[in-house]
Every structure is written in structure tokens, then in C-alpha cells.
Design a protein around this motif. Structure first.
Motif, PDB file in Angstrom:
ATOM      1  N   ALA B 148      -5.761   9.633  11.941  1.00 39.69           N
ATOM      2  CA  ALA B 148      -5.663   8.944  13.221  1.00 39.69           C
ATOM      3  C   ALA B 148      -5.010   7.582  13.023  1.00 39.69           C
ATOM      4  CB  ALA B 148      -7.051   8.789  13.823  1.00 39.69           C
ATOM      5  N   ASP B 149      -5.427   6.889  11.965  1.00 37.56           N
ATOM      6  CA  ASP B 149      -4.857   5.565  11.697  1.00 37.56           C
ATOM      7  C   ASP B 149      -3.405   5.680  11.292  1.00 37.56           C
ATOM      8  OD1 ASP B 149      -7.263   4.133  12.097  1.00 37.56           O
ATOM      9  OD2 ASP B 149      -7.965   5.034  10.229  1.00 37.56           O
ATOM     10  N   ALA B 150      -3.126   6.737  10.565  1.00 39.23           N
ATOM     11  CA  ALA B 150      -1.740   6.943  10.156  1.00 39.23           C
ATOM     12  C   ALA B 150      -0.862   7.074  11.386  1.00 39.23           C
ATOM     13  CB  ALA B 150      -1.640   8.181   9.288  1.00 39.23           C
ATOM     14  N   TYR B 151      -1.333   7.824  12.379  1.00 40.61           N
ATOM     15  CA  TYR B 151      -0.534   8.011  13.595  1.00 40.61           C
ATOM     16  C   TYR B 151      -0.286   6.679  14.287  1.00 40.61           C
ATOM     17  CZ  TYR B 151      -1.693  12.947  12.973  1.00 40.61           C
ATOM     18  OH  TYR B 151      -1.841  14.197  12.468  1.00 40.61           O
ATOM     19  N   THR B 152      -1.361   5.877  14.384  1.00 41.02           N
ATOM     20  CA  THR B 152      -1.217   4.568  15.020  1.00 41.02           C
ATOM     21  C   THR B 152      -0.107   3.787  14.345  1.00 41.02           C
ATOM     22  OG1 THR B 152      -3.610   4.637  15.175  1.00 41.02           O
ATOM     23  CG2 THR B 152      -2.541   2.593  15.839  1.00 41.02           C
ATOM     24  N   SER B 153      -0.170   3.754  13.023  1.00 43.67           N
ATOM     25  CA  SER B 153       0.830   2.999  12.280  1.00 43.67           C
ATOM     26  C   SER B 153       2.211   3.605  12.462  1.00 43.67           C
ATOM     27  CB  SER B 153       0.484   3.004  10.801  1.00 43.67           C
ATOM     28  OG  SER B 153      -0.867   2.695  10.631  1.00 43.67           O
ATOM     29  N   LEU B 154       2.263   4.916  12.472  1.00 42.20           N
ATOM     30  CA  LEU B 154       3.550   5.596  12.574  1.00 42.20           C
ATOM     31  C   LEU B 154       4.197   5.364  13.943  1.00 42.20           C
ATOM     32  CD1 LEU B 154       2.639   8.899  10.740  1.00 42.20           C
ATOM     33  CD2 LEU B 154       4.372   7.253  10.037  1.00 42.20           C
ATOM     34  N   VAL B 155       3.365   5.350  14.966  1.00 42.23           N
ATOM     35  CA  VAL B 155       3.875   5.085  16.316  1.00 42.23           C
ATOM     36  C   VAL B 155       4.489   3.687  16.340  1.00 42.23           C
ATOM     37  CG1 VAL B 155       3.162   4.623  18.691  1.00 42.23           C
ATOM     38  CG2 VAL B 155       2.323   6.666  17.502  1.00 42.23           C
ATOM     39  N   ASP B 156       3.740   2.730  15.804  1.00 44.85           N
ATOM     40  CA  ASP B 156       4.240   1.353  15.780  1.00 44.85           C
ATOM     41  C   ASP B 156       5.537   1.255  14.985  1.00 44.85           C
ATOM     42  OD1 ASP B 156       2.123   0.592  17.278  1.00 44.85           O
ATOM     43  OD2 ASP B 156       0.894  -0.083  15.577  1.00 44.85           O
ATOM     44  N   ALA B 157       5.540   1.926  13.831  1.00 46.14           N
ATOM     45  CA  ALA B 157       6.726   1.860  12.975  1.00 46.14           C
ATOM     46  C   ALA B 157       7.928   2.464  13.680  1.00 46.14           C
ATOM     47  CB  ALA B 157       6.452   2.588  11.662  1.00 46.14           C
ATOM     48  N   THR B 158       7.709   3.565  14.390  1.00 45.80           N
ATOM     49  CA  THR B 158       8.811   4.227  15.102  1.00 45.80           C
ATOM     50  C   THR B 158       9.374   3.312  16.188  1.00 45.80           C
ATOM     51  OG1 THR B 158       7.669   6.303  14.727  1.00 45.80           O
ATOM     52  CG2 THR B 158       9.478   6.327  16.320  1.00 45.80           C
ATOM     53  N   LEU B 159       8.456   2.653  16.898  1.00 46.20           N
ATOM     54  CA  LEU B 159       8.894   1.754  17.969  1.00 46.20           C
ATOM     55  C   LEU B 159       9.650   0.566  17.394  1.00 46.20           C
ATOM     56  CD1 LEU B 159       5.728   1.891  20.225  1.00 46.20           C
ATOM     57  CD2 LEU B 159       7.982   2.871  20.699  1.00 46.20           C
ATOM     58  N   ALA B 160       9.164   0.067  16.275  1.00 46.52           N
ATOM     59  CA  ALA B 160       9.804  -1.106  15.663  1.00 46.52           C
ATOM     60  C   ALA B 160      11.176  -0.738  15.110  1.00 46.52           C
ATOM     61  CB  ALA B 160       8.919  -1.668  14.565  1.00 46.52           C
ATOM     62  N   ALA B 161      11.249   0.407  14.444  1.00 48.09           N
ATOM     63  CA  ALA B 161      12.497   0.787  13.782  1.00 48.09           C
ATOM     64  C   ALA B 161      13.449   1.474  14.748  1.00 48.09           C
ATOM     65  CB  ALA B 161      12.196   1.708  12.604  1.00 48.09           C
ATOM     66  N   GLN B 162      12.929   1.937  15.878  1.00 48.07           N
ATOM     67  CA  GLN B 162      13.718   2.697  16.846  1.00 48.07           C
ATOM     68  C   GLN B 162      14.336   3.947  16.192  1.00 48.07           C
ATOM     69  OE1 GLN B 162      14.299   2.368  20.289  1.00 48.07           O
ATOM     70  NE2 GLN B 162      12.445   1.144  20.033  1.00 48.07           N
ATOM     71  N   SER B 163      13.671   4.414  15.173  1.00 44.83           N
ATOM     72  CA  SER B 163      14.133   5.616  14.481  1.00 44.83           C
ATOM     73  C   SER B 163      13.007   6.054  13.554  1.00 44.83           C
ATOM     74  CB  SER B 163      15.375   5.303  13.652  1.00 44.83           C
ATOM     75  OG  SER B 163      14.998   4.485  12.561  1.00 44.83           O
ATOM     76  N   THR B 164      13.291   6.995  12.691  1.00 43.45           N
ATOM     77  CA  THR B 164      12.283   7.350  11.686  1.00 43.45           C
ATOM     78  C   THR B 164      12.670   6.767  10.343  1.00 43.45           C
ATOM     79  OG1 THR B 164      13.450   9.406  11.333  1.00 43.45           O
ATOM     80  CG2 THR B 164      11.548   9.463  12.804  1.00 43.45           C
ATOM     81  N   ASN B 165      13.474   5.725  10.403  1.00 44.11           N
ATOM     82  CA  ASN B 165      13.955   5.123   9.168  1.00 44.11           C
ATOM     83  C   ASN B 165      12.990   4.047   8.685  1.00 44.11           C
ATOM     84  OD1 ASN B 165      15.537   4.474   7.039  1.00 44.11           O
ATOM     85  ND2 ASN B 165      16.951   3.188   8.228  1.00 44.11           N
ATOM     86  N   TYR B 166      11.824   4.458   8.232  1.00 41.84           N
ATOM     87  CA  TYR B 166      10.853   3.531   7.662  1.00 41.84           C
ATOM     88  C   TYR B 166      10.136   4.209   6.506  1.00 41.84           C
ATOM     89  CZ  TYR B 166       8.338   6.161  11.235  1.00 41.84           C
ATOM     90  OH  TYR B 166       7.873   7.156  12.016  1.00 41.84           O
ATOM     91  N   GLY B 167       9.277   3.438   5.855  1.00 42.27           N
ATOM     92  CA  GLY B 167       8.699   3.909   4.593  1.00 42.27           C
ATOM     93  C   GLY B 167       7.607   4.941   4.760  1.00 42.27           C
ATOM     94  N   ASN B 168       6.972   5.182   3.681  1.00 43.60           N
ATOM     95  CA  ASN B 168       5.923   6.174   3.607  1.00 43.60           C
ATOM     96  C   ASN B 168       4.573   5.511   3.832  1.00 43.60           C
ATOM     97  OD1 ASN B 168       4.617   8.547   3.084  1.00 43.60           O
ATOM     98  ND2 ASN B 168       4.586   8.217   0.877  1.00 43.60           N
ATOM     99  N   ILE B 169       3.584   6.271   4.168  1.00 43.60           N
ATOM    100  CA  ILE B 169       2.230   5.742   4.191  1.00 43.60           C
ATOM    101  C   ILE B 169       1.507   6.324   2.996  1.00 43.60           C
ATOM    102  CG2 ILE B 169       0.026   5.690   5.365  1.00 43.60           C
ATOM    103  CD1 ILE B 169       1.400   5.661   7.964  1.00 43.60           C
ATOM    104  N   SER B 170       1.023   5.404   2.204  1.00 44.99           N
ATOM    105  CA  SER B 170       0.311   5.799   1.011  1.00 44.99           C
ATOM    106  C   SER B 170      -0.854   6.705   1.383  1.00 44.99           C
ATOM    107  CB  SER B 170      -0.183   4.514   0.367  1.00 44.99           C
ATOM    108  OG  SER B 170      -0.565   4.754  -0.912  1.00 44.99           O
TER     109      SER B 170
END
Lengths: 467, 190
Positions: B148-170
């Protein structure tokens, strides 16, 4: 045989001692480095940032204990993989004692990893840890395997603590210890398939793969395949079984180009006799004669398989694993040498007396026996010392009441502490390399006396024949 | 080991640990997002644009739709973590037709295919306003084991990057991959 060794040249002196110490330091540092590298890589990767709440702390401890625990486990296994370059530097007994010391810390770290992993996930999901554990184990088959692995490791460590060892037969312990390979193997999938650090960092992934491959390749080759292959190629067989004094037996082993094993006087082999009821386990035995085209062991009957050895028939196939040990000329740095033996400890001492490079008078041999008429290899030792002009002292008599390695002093004799008596016998002791081989408590007493005389540890070489 | 060697080794080890630590401080990877339950949320609110964009968008649309107003403020934070998988489809559906009136921006709403991966299924719904990703909602996604937390972070990362061009979640590599696939899949449909 003395004339054979006359040509042998040995480099001695403080430069050589320094070289030996440096090699030992380098090897031990390498072991620590192997453990440090993954932890440093984790920290450099930003592992310690964002430490804000309990959950993140648990997570960091989880990751670090996994990385340190696993690399330490691999070093722990490397120590008993019988790798020649390691063995030549530290000697098998030192490697084994390091291995023993690491057993518990490795288990504690891996348990810490297990617990903190579950707790950190349970905090993240805000459910009770037990629910998390069940969830993790049922969702991920790799974690189920890893849990089995950690439980097996607990069993192995418990079976190896001293209290348990005492109550357990060697056979039972040995079989349980074999399980540890299973424990390590079943824990591997979760590290590479789920381990975030390994998945995130290709080079750390490569590092662990390389370490695993190196450890298992060495264990398989040096512990099992190579001895078997060598035994078959050389056709290693017992060619002579000779009863010696004091319930000891000399076994002579020959084989095609057996000298290629490269054994030196003072070293030992793990001997596996391919006879009924004996083939499944090996025993450590010191060579009792300067190894040449044949290898001779002199073995005391101390129960278990050693008693059966006296009845072996010539022609029996054996598997020799080794040579092992640094109780040899490899660690000698001084001209003067004092060799001290008790009981069957005379076997490697006799081989050393026979083969060490020496001028007449350089070597002093002290042989502690209860009864000269029944002392193993005594005649041979006497002959060697006479031929090579070593000083030989056979200390005969019953044990002292308290601790001590010398015979009890008679009434009326001037009472002296043992270290003074030792110095009277071997006045060059303080300028000597001292080689000691005998039963544990007896060796302790010798070490105590040498401590009183401030003989430097670097010049004391010890081999216990039962360990 | 000799005492001297030990001392030198300890000093070297300690200092390399310090060096490693300071290197670690400089690198601020998205790697640790999953690690914290709530901090992931506080962290994500730190980069200003993302945090403000998101709730604003939500409230704007929600008031427009006059449907799910109460849930809106907490939506991208706590709401997401607990309720996302079940409740999202409805708001997404409503968002598209009720674009804020003034300039009449082009709002496209699209739902990805369900991406099945090793540990479950991920399906996302994107809202793209004038070519910019303005909202990411979870349609499907197993929330256990910290995902669930991963999704939260991923949503934020997607919005910030405006793409899926961001890192991995450990600790959530597979989930991250599946999520990225779902987003890319949705973007491809536009």
C-alpha cells in the motif's frame, strides 16, 4: 634417512617471521573485508538516510543484518572448505577454531534479520507480526524455504554447543552438521529473488553470486571430489599394518606418485578407510615419518574407529584428504628447535626430528612417557637422534598430582617449578622454535611453563592430536 | 592478527564507513520509500509541486462532481493506502465528463489493463489533463506486505516525473515493475 635432508635449505630469521605474520594478517583482513563490503555498499547507497520512525529502523537493521549475516556465513563456510591457500597460511586447526567462533554470531545475525524483517513489514501493514509472518510465508515460497533454513541453522548450532557435543555421539553431530549445507542452500532463493539490495544493485548481486560460487565450488572440490579423484588415480592403499608399542599401530600407505600430495613432516591427513563401517567418516592422523614414496601414520587406539585400524588388512583402499597443518618447518624461523611430545603426539614430532634441517645440536627432543618399555616409536626416535646428533630427553615416570607435563618429582629431589626443570633440560629454549604435540591438558601445562619463561607466541607451535 | 594491523584496520574500516555514510547522505534515491509507513507520506509531501498539485486537482474535480468531497483532502495520503483498491473506479469515472469549466482543458481518463505479475495484479486509472498526468488511482492492487505504501510513493513519483522514469523501491521491485507497466499501458491507450 638423515642424509636425505642434509641438502635441504631452510630460510630462517626475523624477516621470514615478519613475512609469515603479514600473510596471516592479510588473510584475516580479507575475511573481514568480505563481510564489510556489502554493509558499506548498503550504507553508501543511502541505506541510513530517512531513519525517522521505528519501522524504518527495523528495516535498516533487517537489511544490514541480512547482508552482514550472509557474508559472514559465507566466510564461515570458506573457513572449512579446506582451501589450500587459506590452509597453508592459517592451518586447519586455526581455521576450524575461527569457524567455531563464527557459528553463533552468524546465527544471531540471521535470526535478527528474520525477526526485524517480519516486524518492519508488520509495522508497515499495521498488523500483528504473527499475521505478517504467516502472510509472508504463504505468499512467498522463497520465504518459506528461508524460514526452514533458519530453523535448521538453529538445530545445527544447538547441536554444536559444547554441552550438546558432550552428550552426543560424533556420528549424530556429524550428520546434523551435514544438514547445515541444506540450510544454506534453501535460503539462497529469497536472497536473489526478493532481496532488495541484490535486486537494486547489480554489482552487489554479482558479488554475492561470486562468493557463493567460490565457496560451494571449493567445498565440493576440496572436501569431496579431489580426495576421491586423487585416491583413485593414485590407487591409494594400505600396504603395511604394523603393531607398535603401547597399543599403537603404524599404517603405511602407498600410491602411484603419492609424493605429489606434497606432504611435509609435521602435517596430517584426514584418513578415510574404505572398509566396512569406517568409510563414511574420516579421521585426522599425523604422518609419523618424513613423507616420501609412502606415507606412514602411527595411530593410538583411543576407542571408536582407531581400535579397528589395528585389524585392517593390507590392500584396503583409503582416501587421503590433505596434507593439512602448519605444524611444520613452514613456520620455523629459528636455528634452534625444541620438540616436545607426549603419548601418540610423538608421531609428528618424530617426523620433524627426522626431516628438519639442522646441524648437530640444533634440535632438542623431549619425549614424555609413562614407561620407557612401552612407548610408541621410542626406538625410532632414539635412532634418529643418534644419527642426526639431536639432544634427546625421555622424561619417564608417573604423572604429578597437580597439573604439569613432567613426571612427578621424587621425594628428596630438589623441588623446582617445571619451567626451571624445562630450562635445565633445554637451555636453548629461549632462542628456539618450540613444537608441542600431545593431549590437550598436557599441552596446556607446557604452554604455561613456556609462558613463565616468556617464550614469544610466534615461536610456539602447537598441534593437539585430539580435536 | 598483530595489534598494529588490528588498529590500522579498525581505523580504515571506521573511516570508510564514514565515507560510505556521507556518500549515502548525498544520494537521495527513491529507494527507501517503502521502508516507512507514514514517513513515505510525509516525504512525498516535501517536493512542493507534487503534493500541492495532487490534492488541489482532487478537490477541484471532486467539487465539480459534487460526489466524494469529504474524502478528498486525505485522498492521496491515507485514503490511498487503505481504500484505493476498492473505491477508486467510481471517482475516475466521474472525473472525465466534469472537467472544470473556465478554460475547458482537455481531460482524458484512461484505465490500464490489469497487469498480472508474480505477486498479484496491478491496474491503474490515469487522468491526463492537457497532456499532463494529474491523477493516478489504483484500480487493483494487493495492499499487503507494505505494498500500500509502495503505491502511495509510486503515485507521487509518477506525478512528479510525469512518466515512469524513476527509480526502484527497495523491497518492492516486482510491484514497482508491474505498476510501471500498468501506467505505461494506460498512457499508450491515450
Amino acid at each position: 634417512m638423515a642424509h636425505q635432508t642434509a641438502a635441504k635449505q631452510v630460510v630462517l630469521g626475523s624477516g621470514r617471521l615478519l613475512g609469515i605474520q603479514r600473510r596471516i594478517d592479510a588473510v584475516e583482513l580479507l575475511g573481514w573485508l568480505a563481510v564489510l563490503i556489502p554493509a558499506l555498499s548498503y550504507v553508501a547507497d543511502g541505506g541510513l538516510t530517512n531513519l525517522s520512525d521505528a519501522g524504518s529502523w527495523f528495516e535498516v537493521i533487517n537489511r544490514l543484518s541480512a547482508l552482514i549475516g550472509t557474508s559472514m556465513l559465507l566466510v564461515h563456510m570458506l573457513l572449512i572448505a579446506r582451501i589450500p591457500w587459506l590452509e597453508k597460511t592459517l592451518g586447519l586447526d586455526k581455521l576450524t577454531s575461527h569457524h567455531k567462533k563464527l557459528g553463533k554470531p552468524v546465527l544471531y545475525l540471521l535470526l535478527l534479520h528474520t525477526v526485524t524483517a517480519v516486524v518492519s513489514y508488520s509495522i508497515a501493514d499495521s498488523v500483528n507480526p504473527l499475521v505478517t509472518l504467516i502472510g509472508l510465508v504463504t505468499d512467498y515460497p522463497q520465504l518459506l524455504l528461508a524460514t526452514v533454513g533458519v530453523v535448521l541453522m538453529i538445530v545445527v548450532v544447538i547441536s554444536s554447543i559444547r554441552a550438546a557435543r558432550r552428550r552426543m555421539s560424533y556420528e549424530a553431530w556429524y550428520l546434523i552438521h551435514l544438514v547445515s549445507y541444506v540450510a544454506v542452500l534453501v535460503a539462497i532463493p529469497h536472497q536473489f529473488e526478493l532481496g532488495s539490495e541484490l535486486l537494486a544493485s547489480p554489482w552487489l548481486n554479482g558479488y554475492f553470486i561470486a562468493l557463493y560460487v567460490y565457496v560451494f565450488a571449493n567445498v565440493v572440490w576440496f572436501r569431496s571430489l579431489r580426495p576421491v579423484v586423487a585416491s583413485l588415480l593414485m590407487n591409494q592403499r594400505i600396504t603395511q599394518v604394523k603393531k607398535e608399542a603401547n597399543r599403537t599401530t603404524s599404517l603405511t600407505i602407498t600410491g602411484r606418485r603419492i609424493e605429489r600430495l606434497g606432504a611435509e613432516a609435521g602435517q596430517f591427513f584426514m584418513l578415510r578407510v574404505m572398509a566396512k563401517g569406517m568409510w563414511w567418516r574420516s579421521h585426522p592422523f599425523s604422518v609419523s615419518a618424513s613423507p616420501s614414496k609412502e606415507i606412514r601414520f602411527t595411530i593410538g587406539a583411543r576407542g571408536d574407529d582407531t581400535a579397528k585400524i589395528q585389524d585392517l588388512k593390507p590392500g584396503t583402499r583409503v582416501i587421503l584428504e590433505g596434507p593439512f597443518g602448519v605444524f611444520s618447518e613452514a613456520k620455523r624461523t629459528r636455528q634452534q628447535v625444541t620438540l616436545i611430545a607426549a603419548g601418540i603426539g610423538i608421531a609428528p614430532i618424530r617426523a620433524l626430528a627426522e626431516s628438519m634441517a639442522a646441524e648437530p645440536g640444533d634440535i632438542t627432543v623431549i619425549y614424555r612417557v609413562t614407561d620407557t618399555s612401552d612407548a610408541a616409536l621410542l626406538d625410532e626416535v632414539k635412532r634418529i637422534c643418534q644419527e642426526r646428533e639431536h639432544d634427546l630427553f625421555v622424561l619417564t615416570g608417573s604423572r604429578p598430582n597437580g597439573p604439569g607435563f613432567m613426571p612427578a618429582q621424587q621425594e628428596g629431589e630438589r623441588q623446582q617449578p617445571e619451567y626451571q626443570r624445562l630450562l635445565t633440560i633445554a637451555p636453548y629454549l629461549l632462542e628456539s622454535d618450540v613444537y608441542i604435540c600431545g593431549p590437550g591438558p598436557w599441552s596446556e601445562s607446557v604452554l604455561h611453563a613456556l609462558g613463565k619463561l616468556h617464550v614469544a607466541k610466534d615461536h610456539i607451535h602447537l598441534e593437539e592430536f585430539s580435536w | 592478527m598483530r595489534v598494529g594491523t588490528r588498529v590500522v584496520a579498525t581505523i580504515v574500516a571506521t573511516s570508510s564507513a564514514l565515507v560510505a555514510w556521507s556518500i549515502g547522505q548525498q544520494s537521495t534515491p527513491p529507494d527507501l520509500l517503502l521502508v516507512q509507513a507514514s514517513p513515505a507520506v510525509t516525504d512525498s509531501s516535501a517536493p512542493a509541486p507534487t503534493a500541492t498539485q495532487d490534492p488541489a486537482q482532487d478537490t477541484g474535480q471532486d467539487t465539480g462532481a459534487t460526489s466524494t468531497a469529504p474524502a478528498a483532502p486525505a485522498d492521496s495520503n491515507t485514503g490511498n493506502t487503505s481504500a484505493t483498491p476498492t473505491t477508486t473506479p467510481a471517482p475516475t469515472a466521474t472525473q472525465a465528463p466534469t472537467a472544470p469549466a473556465p478554460v475547458a482543458p482537455v481531460v482524458v481518463s484512461v484505465t490500464s489493463d490489469a497487469i498480472t505479475y508474480k505477486y498479484g495484479t496491478v491496474q491503474v486509472a490515469l487522468t491526463v489533463t492537457d497532456g499532463a498526468i494529474t491523477s493516478v488511482k489504483m484500480v487493483q492492487g494487493d495492499a499487503s506486505n507494505g505494498r500500500a505504501d509502495a503505491y502511495t510513493s509510486l503515485v507521487d513519483a509518477t506525478l512528479a516525473a510525469q512518466s515512469t522514469n524513476y527509480g526502484n523501491i527497495s523491497g518492492a521491485t516486482f510491484t514497482v515493475d508491474a505498476f510501471k507497466k500498468a501506467v505505461d499501458n494506460a498512457l499508450a491507450k491515450i
